[in-house]
Design a protein around this motif. Structure first.
Motif, PDB file in Angstrom:
ATOM      1  N   ALA A  31      50.259  36.130  41.190  1.00 18.44           N
ATOM      2  CA  ALA A  31      49.772  35.417  40.118  1.00 18.44           C
ATOM      3  C   ALA A  31      49.040  36.685  39.084  1.00 18.44           C
ATOM      4  O   ALA A  31      49.029  36.482  38.027  1.00 18.44           O
ATOM      5  N   SER A  32      48.830  37.782  39.756  1.00 15.81           N
ATOM      6  CA  SER A  32      48.552  39.011  38.994  1.00 15.81           C
ATOM      7  C   SER A  32      49.696  39.466  38.031  1.00 15.81           C
ATOM      8  O   SER A  32      49.621  39.902  36.870  1.00 15.81           O
ATOM      9  N   VAL A  62      44.162  30.483  39.752  1.00 12.97           N
ATOM     10  CA  VAL A  62      43.728  29.387  38.995  1.00 12.97           C
ATOM     11  C   VAL A  62      43.438  30.001  37.590  1.00 12.97           C
ATOM     12  O   VAL A  62      43.985  29.161  36.658  1.00 12.97           O
ATOM     13  N   GLN A  63      43.171  31.205  37.502  1.00 11.52           N
ATOM     14  CA  GLN A  63      42.973  31.957  36.182  1.00 11.52           C
ATOM     15  C   GLN A  63      44.593  32.058  35.719  1.00 11.52           C
ATOM     16  O   GLN A  63      44.688  31.849  34.463  1.00 11.52           O
ATOM     17  N   ALA A  64      45.497  32.249  36.265  1.00 15.76           N
ATOM     18  CA  ALA A  64      47.099  32.524  35.744  1.00 15.76           C
ATOM     19  C   ALA A  64      47.300  31.041  35.404  1.00 15.76           C
ATOM     20  O   ALA A  64      48.105  30.972  34.393  1.00 15.76           O
ATOM     21  N   VAL A  86      39.686  39.348  35.519  1.00 18.24           N
ATOM     22  CA  VAL A  86      39.971  38.876  36.810  1.00 18.24           C
ATOM     23  C   VAL A  86      41.109  39.790  37.557  1.00 18.24           C
ATOM     24  O   VAL A  86      40.959  40.335  38.517  1.00 18.24           O
ATOM     25  N   LEU A  87      41.789  40.511  36.560  1.00 15.08           N
ATOM     26  CA  LEU A  87      42.862  41.536  36.841  1.00 15.08           C
ATOM     27  C   LEU A  87      42.145  42.884  37.218  1.00 15.08           C
ATOM     28  O   LEU A  87      42.520  43.439  38.298  1.00 15.08           O
ATOM     29  N   VAL A  88      41.057  43.095  36.705  1.00 15.80           N
ATOM     30  CA  VAL A  88      40.265  44.282  37.026  1.00 15.80           C
ATOM     31  C   VAL A  88      39.903  44.034  38.410  1.00 15.80           C
ATOM     32  O   VAL A  88      39.576  44.850  39.393  1.00 15.80           O
ATOM     33  N   LEU A  89      39.255  42.964  38.746  1.00 13.42           N
ATOM     34  CA  LEU A  89      38.793  42.390  40.027  1.00 13.42           C
ATOM     35  C   LEU A  89      39.762  42.578  41.065  1.00 13.42           C
ATOM     36  O   LEU A  89      39.522  43.172  42.166  1.00 13.42           O
ATOM     37  N   MET A  90      40.973  42.152  40.977  1.00 11.08           N
ATOM     38  CA  MET A  90      41.934  42.297  41.767  1.00 11.08           C
ATOM     39  C   MET A  90      42.389  43.542  42.121  1.00 11.08           C
ATOM     40  O   MET A  90      42.784  44.090  43.224  1.00 11.08           O
TER      41      MET A  90
END
Length: 296
Positions: A195-196, A104-106, A232-236
């Motif tokens: 997505a990342s 969703v963020q992507a 979000v990328l740091v979370l992933m």
């Protein structure tokens, strides 16, 4: 005795930090979501993620607290079934929710001319059917535990490392459940990785644009959507680190001949690592430290 005391203290401290951090982040985004006229899907997804983390910390943390502190086992068969089942469901929900958060963020930060922009949720309520599907899927995948988990009994020695154990299952059930778990993890982590990678590409283009504006001596402020994408990328990255390290350590323990209490304790920490550190990442990246401090 000193090492045992240090282990108990660290485990209890990290579990409490994780629970308080997730509660703080959850309450913050709940107030932001209900108080804002524009309901953001990302806030609803983060609320669900923190709720999942709290379930995992309470379920897994209760078992580990009994084991680490050498408490008398008060869990009967029903208690073991509930605790282990909730833990398995929560771990699956964590994978699914983290994946949909990345996708969703992507979509949100994708260019307007991109075809992905058409998939952007028009309302936060459009995310709820996905949550229902995730709960049903993971509840079905983990349903075999209801028949397979047993308690060792209240008379178990305090030095025992297993108060709940898994009985032998039929081969038919194993070959139904195991492929479903592998397929779930592969699909959602594949979507997460794609997505990342797309977000990294968009952020790289944005970075080049910022450098151009700085060389042109023009003022530019990073949009909040791109700052959220960085979080979000740091979370992933945090999720993938704990997931694959846990998988590697589990494989090592299954192939090793002897039982290493140190490795088992490390694996227990890795199981809870994402649930503990993900709210801390959000608190730091989104500047929620003053808010959480005031709430505490």
């Amino acid at each position: 005795m000193v090492l045992q005391f240090i282990k108990k203290t660290i485990f209890l401290f990290m579990t409490m930090v994780g629970i308080l951090g997730n509660m703080c982040v959850s309450v913050h985004y709940m107030f932001s979501w209900w108080g804002s006229p524009e309901k953001r899907p990302i806030h609803l997804i983060l609320i669900h993620l923190t709720f999942t983390n709290i379930i995992l910390l309470l379920a897994k943390g209760l078992q580990n607290t009994i084991i680490v502190f050498g408490l008398r086992n008060f869990l009967d068969d029903i208690g073991c079934k509930i605790i282990v089942y909730l833990e398995r469901v929560a771990r699956g929900l964590s994978i699914c929710t983290s994946s949909v958060l990345t996708v969703v963020q992507a979509i949100i930060i994708s260019p307007r001319a991109s075809g992905w922009r058409r998939l952007r949720p028009k309302s936060a309520w459009h995310i709820l059917p996905f949550f229902s599907f995730f709960w049903i899927l993971n509840a079905f995948i983990s349903v075999n535990l209801i028949h397979s988990i047993r308690s060792t009994g209240m008379n178990t020695s305090q030095n025992s490392d297993n108060y709940c154990y898994l009985t032998s299952e039929s081969q038919k059930i194993k070959w139904i459940v195991l492929p479903l778990m592998v397929l779930r993890d592969a699909v959602f982590q594949g979507a997460m990785g794609g997505a990342s990678g797309y977000m990294v590409f968009l952020l790289h283009k944005h970075h080049q644009h910022v450098l151009y504006l700085q060389n042109s001596k023009l003022f530019y402020r990073t949009p909040p959507e791109l700052r959220a994408a960085q979080s979000v990328l740091v979370l992933m990255l945090c999720f993938l680190f704990f997931y694959w390290t846990d998988c590697a350590l589990s494989l090592f323990l299954s192939l090793s001949l002897g039982d290493s209490s140190l490795m088992i304790n490390i694996q227990g920490f890795l199981t809870l690592g994402y649930a503990i550190f993900s709210p801390l990442v959000l608190i730091h990246r989104d500047g929620l430290i003053p808010v959480c401090w005031h709430a505490q």
